[in-house]
Design an enzyme around this catalytic site. Sequence first.
Site, PDB file in Angstrom:
ATOM      1  N   LEU A  94       0.846  -1.323   0.125  1.00 36.40           N
ATOM      2  CA  LEU A  94       0.121  -0.011  -0.040  1.00 36.40           C
ATOM      3  C   LEU A  94       0.921   1.267   0.101  1.00 36.40           C
ATOM      4  O   LEU A  94       1.903   1.503   0.685  1.00 36.40           O
ATOM      5  CB  LEU A  94      -0.992  -0.031   1.226  1.00 36.40           C
ATOM      6  CG  LEU A  94      -1.664  -1.324   1.303  1.00 36.40           C
ATOM      7  CD1 LEU A  94      -2.817  -1.005   2.680  1.00 36.40           C
ATOM      8  CD2 LEU A  94      -2.851  -1.398   0.126  1.00 36.40           C
TER       9      LEU A  94
ATOM     10  N   GLU B 246       0.344   5.811  -0.692  1.00 35.28           N
ATOM     11  CA  GLU B 246      -0.397   7.062  -0.299  1.00 35.28           C
ATOM     12  C   GLU B 246      -1.676   6.899  -1.177  1.00 35.28           C
ATOM     13  O   GLU B 246      -2.840   7.498  -0.666  1.00 35.28           O
ATOM     14  CB  GLU B 246       0.252   8.278  -0.482  1.00 35.28           C
ATOM     15  CG  GLU B 246       0.038   9.634   0.418  1.00 35.28           C
ATOM     16  CD  GLU B 246      -0.388   9.039   1.855  1.00 35.28           C
ATOM     17  OE1 GLU B 246      -1.470   9.528   2.366  1.00 35.28           O
ATOM     18  OE2 GLU B 246       0.497   8.577   2.568  1.00 35.28           O
TER      19      GLU B 246
ATOM     20  N   HIS C 134      -3.551   4.452  -2.343  1.00 38.55           N
ATOM     21  CA  HIS C 134      -4.462   3.523  -1.556  1.00 38.55           C
ATOM     22  C   HIS C 134      -5.026   4.165  -0.472  1.00 38.55           C
ATOM     23  O   HIS C 134      -6.106   4.057  -0.075  1.00 38.55           O
ATOM     24  CB  HIS C 134      -3.636   2.177  -1.139  1.00 38.55           C
ATOM     25  CG  HIS C 134      -3.089   1.346  -2.332  1.00 38.55           C
ATOM     26  ND1 HIS C 134      -1.891   1.249  -2.482  1.00 38.55           N
ATOM     27  CD2 HIS C 134      -3.813   0.668  -3.213  1.00 38.55           C
ATOM     28  CE1 HIS C 134      -1.723   0.296  -3.481  1.00 38.55           C
ATOM     29  NE2 HIS C 134      -2.861   0.005  -3.976  1.00 38.55           N
TER      30      HIS C 134
ATOM     31  N   GLN D  10      -6.040 -12.700 -12.802  1.00 39.16           N
ATOM     32  CA  GLN D  10      -6.017 -11.311 -13.554  1.00 39.16           C
ATOM     33  C   GLN D  10      -4.367 -11.238 -14.228  1.00 39.16           C
ATOM     34  O   GLN D  10      -4.237 -10.380 -14.914  1.00 39.16           O
ATOM     35  CB  GLN D  10      -6.414 -10.075 -12.896  1.00 39.16           C
ATOM     36  CG  GLN D  10      -5.578  -9.529 -11.872  1.00 39.16           C
ATOM     37  CD  GLN D  10      -6.260  -8.554 -10.826  1.00 39.16           C
ATOM     38  OE1 GLN D  10      -7.150  -8.856 -10.436  1.00 39.16           O
ATOM     39  NE2 GLN D  10      -5.510  -7.352 -11.073  1.00 39.16           N
TER      40      GLN D  10
ATOM     41  N   LYS E 284      -6.759   5.930 -11.626  1.00 45.85           N
ATOM     42  CA  LYS E 284      -5.347   5.467 -12.408  1.00 45.85           C
ATOM     43  C   LYS E 284      -5.559   4.326 -13.179  1.00 45.85           C
ATOM     44  O   LYS E 284      -5.221   4.419 -14.160  1.00 45.85           O
ATOM     45  CB  LYS E 284      -4.100   5.215 -11.193  1.00 45.85           C
ATOM     46  CG  LYS E 284      -2.948   5.152 -11.777  1.00 45.85           C
ATOM     47  CD  LYS E 284      -1.935   4.122 -11.061  1.00 45.85           C
ATOM     48  CE  LYS E 284      -2.577   2.664 -10.991  1.00 45.85           C
ATOM     49  NZ  LYS E 284      -1.695   1.938 -10.784  1.00 45.85           N
TER      50      LYS E 284
ATOM     51  N   SER F  11       2.033   3.831  -7.775  1.00 45.95           N
ATOM     52  CA  SER F  11       1.586   2.545  -8.189  1.00 45.95           C
ATOM     53  C   SER F  11       2.657   1.625  -7.322  1.00 45.95           C
ATOM     54  O   SER F  11       3.771   1.796  -7.061  1.00 45.95           O
ATOM     55  CB  SER F  11       1.750   2.504  -9.814  1.00 45.95           C
ATOM     56  OG  SER F  11       1.982   0.914 -10.085  1.00 45.95           O
ATOM     57  N   SER F  12       2.011   0.483  -6.979  1.00 45.55           N
ATOM     58  CA  SER F  12       2.848  -0.497  -6.283  1.00 45.55           C
ATOM     59  C   SER F  12       4.040  -0.842  -7.109  1.00 45.55           C
ATOM     60  O   SER F  12       5.121  -1.428  -6.808  1.00 45.55           O
ATOM     61  CB  SER F  12       1.965  -1.606  -5.828  1.00 45.55           C
ATOM     62  OG  SER F  12       0.906  -1.318  -5.235  1.00 45.55           O
TER      63      SER F  12
END
EC number: 6.3.2.1
Length: 279
Positions: free
Chosen positions: A29, A31, A33, A57, A146, A182-183
């Site tokens: 996670l 900011e 998220h 996915q 996003k 993004s992770s």
Amino acid sequence: MKIITSIEDLRDQLSGQLRTAFVPTMGSLHEGHLSLMRLARKHGDPVVASIFVNRLQFGPNDDFERYPRSLEADAEKLAREGVYVLFAPSEKELYPEPQEYRVQPPDNLGNMLEGEFRPGFFNGVCTVITKMFSCVQPRVAVFGKKDYQQLMIVRNMTRQLAMPTEIVGAETWRADDGLALSSRNSYLSAAERDEAPALFHCLNTVADNVRTGRLPIAEVERSAMASLAQRGWKPDYISVRKRHDLLAPDAADLEAGTPLVVLAAARLGTTRLIDNLEI
Ligand SMILES: Nc1ncnc2c1ncn2[C@@H]1O[C@H](COP(=O)(O)OP(=O)(O)OP(=O)(O)O)[C@@H](O)[C@H]1O
Ligand SMILES: CC(C)(CO)[C@@H](O)C(=O)[O-]
Ligand code: BAL
């Protein structure tokens, strides 16, 4: 905050709750998220978050194994945001048998853009979201802009299947230099991280060029792809679409001022980044 891993315990914990606001995630996670958790709190109570890296996915050559996982640190962040329940099921819990019943988005929306470059991606997303909604039974669920196409597909799915969950879209949270959090940014080397905001700058250039209307849109898209490629990126697409259906605008749309969005996906080294900008 309660960390719950079984569907049965989740149902017990949430029984009788009619205003649950839900934020599904794949963890690691940031900011962005956490901004979704805060928005969720404005739309319902209690707030429930999930962390589940959904194998369905990911394609065979995608980064499922490599995807960052940090459950303990994530749980601390969520607790600080006042999240009531973190649902973090194992794969065995959510998919105890092969998931043969799937939710397939329509071809027009599901096979373009991300769907074209990640075959099966939206089938996996719609299936896991439907299953998560069935477990959590939220009144509201929050998704980030996003992942623009994902937000639209989930919104259309809930509407067409008469699911009792309202979908709320959250603005994209960016670093100071414009890069969308993004992770997957954690995959970037220091040099790549310095280069990464070029994707957002490129979207801004496209938006400016569309606004002035001096060049045909196809030309604007082509030149944006070329300039990213010249900087060492491998772009999958940079595409101007109508916001309401993600189809390409025609001359009449441009004349009428139909709201547009530019969407992009590109690889920097081994990291695939996506971003978009409403024009
Ligand atoms: N920068 C951001 N701003 C707002 N929402 C975001 C942002 N990044 C992700 N989200 C949203 O958080 C939710 C969970 O996304 P996910 O866990 O895949 O995170 P991610 O950072 O998008 O990871 P990935 O690197 O896989 O794209 C999605 O609804 C997604 O759109
Ligand atoms: C919505 C989601 C959690 C479904 O696995 C995922 O696609 C994501 O993190 O955006
Ligand atoms: N952020 C959307 C989930 C995915 O890329 O797999």
